[in-house]
Design an enzyme around this catalytic site. Sequence first.
Site, PDB file in Angstrom:
ATOM      1  N   ILE A  26     -15.280 -13.744  16.902  1.00 10.53           N
ATOM      2  CA  ILE A  26     -13.847 -13.601  17.342  1.00 10.53           C
ATOM      3  C   ILE A  26     -12.600 -14.499  17.757  1.00 10.53           C
ATOM      4  O   ILE A  26     -11.989 -14.806  17.387  1.00 10.53           O
ATOM      5  CB  ILE A  26     -13.635 -13.368  18.945  1.00 10.53           C
ATOM      6  CG1 ILE A  26     -14.953 -12.248  19.658  1.00 10.53           C
ATOM      7  CG2 ILE A  26     -13.161 -13.566  19.807  1.00 10.53           C
ATOM      8  CD1 ILE A  26     -15.403 -11.634  20.561  1.00 10.53           C
ATOM      9  N   PHE A  54     -18.338  -6.213  16.953  1.00  5.90           N
ATOM     10  CA  PHE A  54     -17.636  -7.803  16.761  1.00  5.90           C
ATOM     11  C   PHE A  54     -18.222  -9.009  17.615  1.00  5.90           C
ATOM     12  O   PHE A  54     -18.576  -8.243  18.933  1.00  5.90           O
ATOM     13  CB  PHE A  54     -16.393  -7.452  17.096  1.00  5.90           C
ATOM     14  CG  PHE A  54     -16.033  -7.693  18.721  1.00  5.90           C
ATOM     15  CD1 PHE A  54     -15.882  -8.663  19.604  1.00  5.90           C
ATOM     16  CD2 PHE A  54     -15.897  -6.148  18.687  1.00  5.90           C
ATOM     17  CE1 PHE A  54     -15.349  -8.224  20.281  1.00  5.90           C
ATOM     18  CE2 PHE A  54     -14.798  -5.535  19.960  1.00  5.90           C
ATOM     19  CZ  PHE A  54     -15.182  -7.090  20.726  1.00  5.90           C
ATOM     20  N   CYS A  55     -18.186 -10.498  17.373  1.00  2.81           N
ATOM     21  CA  CYS A  55     -19.469 -11.194  18.436  1.00  2.81           C
ATOM     22  C   CYS A  55     -18.279 -12.264  18.457  1.00  2.81           C
ATOM     23  O   CYS A  55     -17.106 -12.241  17.984  1.00  2.81           O
ATOM     24  CB  CYS A  55     -20.675 -11.432  18.681  1.00  2.81           C
ATOM     25  SG  CYS A  55     -20.811 -11.332  16.494  1.00  2.81           S
ATOM     26  N   THR A  56     -18.737 -13.294  19.542  1.00  4.46           N
ATOM     27  CA  THR A  56     -18.795 -14.807  19.131  1.00  4.46           C
ATOM     28  C   THR A  56     -17.889 -15.066  18.176  1.00  4.46           C
ATOM     29  O   THR A  56     -16.778 -15.633  17.658  1.00  4.46           O
ATOM     30  CB  THR A  56     -18.494 -15.058  20.452  1.00  4.46           C
ATOM     31  OG1 THR A  56     -19.414 -15.301  21.241  1.00  4.46           O
ATOM     32  CG2 THR A  56     -18.042 -16.884  20.041  1.00  4.46           C
ATOM     33  N   GLY A 101     -19.816 -13.878  15.180  1.00  4.83           N
ATOM     34  CA  GLY A 101     -20.293 -13.128  13.391  1.00  4.83           C
ATOM     35  C   GLY A 101     -21.299 -12.090  13.761  1.00  4.83           C
ATOM     36  O   GLY A 101     -21.862 -11.917  12.931  1.00  4.83           O
TER      37      GLY A 101
END
Length: 305
Positions: A206, A177-179, A181
Amino acid sequence: MSKSFVIVAMYKFVRLEDYVTLQPKLLSFCQERGIYGTVLLAEEGINGTLVGTRSAIDALMKLLKSDDRLADLEYKESYSDEIPFHRTKVKLKKEIVTMGQPDIKPSDRSGIRVDPKNWNEIISDPDVLLIDTRNEYEFKIGSFKNAMSPETTNFREFPDFVESHLNPATTKKVAMFCTGGIRCEKASAYMLEHGFEEVYQLNGGILKYLEEVDPTESLWQGECFVFDSRVSVDHQLAEGSYEQCYACRRPITEEDMKSKDYEEGVSCPYCINETTEEQRAGFNERQRQVTLAKQRKQKHIGAKM
């Protein structure tokens, strides 16, 4: 929504062979409508965060989606009473998120997208290795329960982390995951290319998870770093509790600001040993200009780092 301005974050990995000619058209469109922020264009796609009025952002999304290649462009909105950006930039790049791996093509192949409502089930599986693909300073202020940090300072270091810490023969299931996508989409494409067979990614990142998952059911802990003047957001996507060091751009706490190494606009405990005297002199001058602008009740649009 009572907030005056709409902040839109968007990206799409898609082949844009004409990205060079798109640049002046998109820049002109945004400038004419008072849209501020940054867009990155590359042959591999588009990535950007912009702010404007409701009508201006709607017009921009209509323009972008009129291109068949961007018809399904994903984007997320948040709202603000102030404009968090003060310039309009459309940059041409080799990659829209820089991993230093231009041959990796997420538009051809990437991980299995998992909607936020199903994410808890995936990451609660004890056989799944959960990886936060963001940088260490982002990880420190908030992440998912039991997530692993690659301890990177920039995304270019991610391939080295995979090579030195992970093995496709023993790591069967990976969730990333990341901020928003974009980083985990490229990271998942990289891992599939290097032999990892079952790779999942949080669809929408996120921010989408915080928007859609009830806090009482959430496995998110802390705040989420964002790349604008809000610095971080909480689970309600409201402005968080962190400030920012404008020398190194890291999030800092009230306690950090009491440190002897903190000087507003010049240094913080995290970057005090990372900059030269010449750089600090430049930061000092920039901060002086910021202070003068405040005294004159003017906006200071900043100097190039």
